[in-house]
Design a protein around this motif. Sequence first.
Motif, short mmCIF file in Angstrom:
data_model
loop_
_atom_site.label_atom_id
_atom_site.label_comp_id
_atom_site.label_asym_id
_atom_site.label_seq_id
_atom_site.Cartn_x
_atom_site.Cartn_y
_atom_site.Cartn_z
N ILE A 51 19.03 42.92 34.11
CA ILE A 51 18.02 43.81 34.66
C ILE A 51 18.72 45.06 35.16
O ILE A 51 19.77 45.00 35.80
CB ILE A 51 17.24 43.08 35.78
CG1 ILE A 51 16.09 43.94 36.28
CG2 ILE A 51 18.15 42.64 36.92
CD1 ILE A 51 15.08 43.15 37.13
N ARG A 52 18.15 46.23 34.86
CA ARG A 52 18.74 47.50 35.28
C ARG A 52 18.57 47.67 36.79
O ARG A 52 17.84 46.96 37.46
CB ARG A 52 18.10 48.66 34.53
CG ARG A 52 18.38 48.69 33.05
CD ARG A 52 19.85 48.92 32.74
NE ARG A 52 20.32 50.22 33.16
CZ ARG A 52 20.40 51.29 32.36
NH1 ARG A 52 19.97 51.20 31.10
NH2 ARG A 52 20.89 52.42 32.81
N TRP A 53 19.25 48.70 37.31
CA TRP A 53 19.34 48.86 38.76
C TRP A 53 17.98 49.03 39.43
O TRP A 53 17.75 48.57 40.54
CB TRP A 53 20.26 50.02 39.11
CG TRP A 53 19.77 51.36 38.62
CD1 TRP A 53 19.83 51.86 37.35
CD2 TRP A 53 19.15 52.38 39.40
NE1 TRP A 53 19.30 53.10 37.30
CE2 TRP A 53 18.86 53.47 38.54
CE3 TRP A 53 18.79 52.48 40.74
CZ2 TRP A 53 18.25 54.63 38.99
CZ3 TRP A 53 18.18 53.64 41.18
CH2 TRP A 53 17.91 54.70 40.31
N ARG A 54 17.04 49.66 38.75
CA ARG A 54 15.71 49.84 39.34
C ARG A 54 14.79 48.66 39.06
O ARG A 54 13.71 48.57 39.62
CB ARG A 54 15.04 51.10 38.77
CG ARG A 54 15.43 52.38 39.45
CD ARG A 54 14.55 53.51 38.92
NE ARG A 54 14.83 54.77 39.59
CZ ARG A 54 14.25 55.92 39.28
NH1 ARG A 54 13.36 55.96 38.30
NH2 ARG A 54 14.54 57.02 39.92
N GLY A 55 15.20 47.81 38.15
CA GLY A 55 14.35 46.69 37.78
C GLY A 55 13.30 47.04 36.75
O GLY A 55 12.46 46.20 36.42
N THR A 56 13.35 48.26 36.23
CA THR A 56 12.32 48.69 35.27
C THR A 56 12.62 48.25 33.85
O THR A 56 11.74 48.26 32.99
CB THR A 56 12.18 50.21 35.29
OG1 THR A 56 13.48 50.80 35.11
CG2 THR A 56 11.60 50.68 36.61
N ASN A 74 16.10 44.45 45.67
CA ASN A 74 17.18 45.31 46.16
C ASN A 74 17.29 45.28 47.68
O ASN A 74 18.36 45.55 48.23
CB ASN A 74 16.98 46.74 45.66
CG ASN A 74 17.33 46.88 44.19
OD1 ASN A 74 17.81 45.95 43.55
ND2 ASN A 74 17.07 48.06 43.64
N ALA A 75 16.22 44.96 48.37
CA ALA A 75 16.27 44.88 49.83
C ALA A 75 17.06 43.65 50.29
O ALA A 75 17.61 43.64 51.39
CB ALA A 75 14.86 44.83 50.40
N LYS A 76 17.11 42.63 49.44
CA LYS A 76 17.82 41.39 49.78
C LYS A 76 19.15 41.26 49.04
O LYS A 76 19.82 40.23 49.15
CB LYS A 76 16.94 40.18 49.48
CG LYS A 76 15.69 40.09 50.35
CD LYS A 76 14.89 38.83 50.04
CE LYS A 76 13.68 38.73 50.95
NZ LYS A 76 12.89 37.51 50.67
N ASN A 77 19.49 42.28 48.24
CA ASN A 77 20.74 42.24 47.46
C ASN A 77 20.83 40.98 46.60
O ASN A 77 21.91 40.38 46.45
CB ASN A 77 21.96 42.31 48.39
CG ASN A 77 22.03 43.62 49.14
OD1 ASN A 77 21.48 44.63 48.70
ND2 ASN A 77 22.69 43.61 50.28
N THR A 78 19.72 40.60 46.02
CA THR A 78 19.64 39.33 45.31
C THR A 78 18.97 39.51 43.95
O THR A 78 18.00 40.27 43.82
CB THR A 78 18.86 38.29 46.14
OG1 THR A 78 19.54 38.11 47.39
CG2 THR A 78 18.77 36.96 45.43
N VAL A 79 19.50 38.79 42.97
CA VAL A 79 18.90 38.73 41.65
C VAL A 79 18.52 37.27 41.37
O VAL A 79 19.21 36.35 41.83
CB VAL A 79 19.85 39.28 40.57
CG1 VAL A 79 21.14 38.49 40.49
CG2 VAL A 79 19.16 39.37 39.22
#
Length: 123
Positions: A51-56, A74-79
């Motif tokens: 997944i790209r950095w923005r999630g798009t 991104n708020a939780k630094n989690t994928v």
Amino acid sequence: QVQLVESGGGLVQAGGSLRLSCTTSGLTFSFYGMGWFRQAPGKEREFVAAIRWRGTSTYYADSVKGRFTISRDNAKNTVYLQMNSLKPEDTAVYYCAAEHWGTATENGGINYWGKGTLVTVSS
């Protein structure tokens, strides 16, 4: 010190589901493409999803398309990797990976790796 810590692996029956998480620290999470790779016994490590950095933008290996879903917070630094309709051939150690401003789809481009979490799918 950069750390990627996977969790959520385990033993599941074929057709079941698991959700993997990868929590990061020591890096600016939103600057990284995040990916999941896996390595089965006796096989090379292979790409699963990214997944790209923005999630798009998301990317999937053909073998998991339609069954696995990658997402990030991104708020939780989690994928995350939601895995449904699991098959015995999904059995592997699953690794979280981070690539700075990249797609995190190629082994060679990865900047950081987690230590992995084992997923075992019984038939």
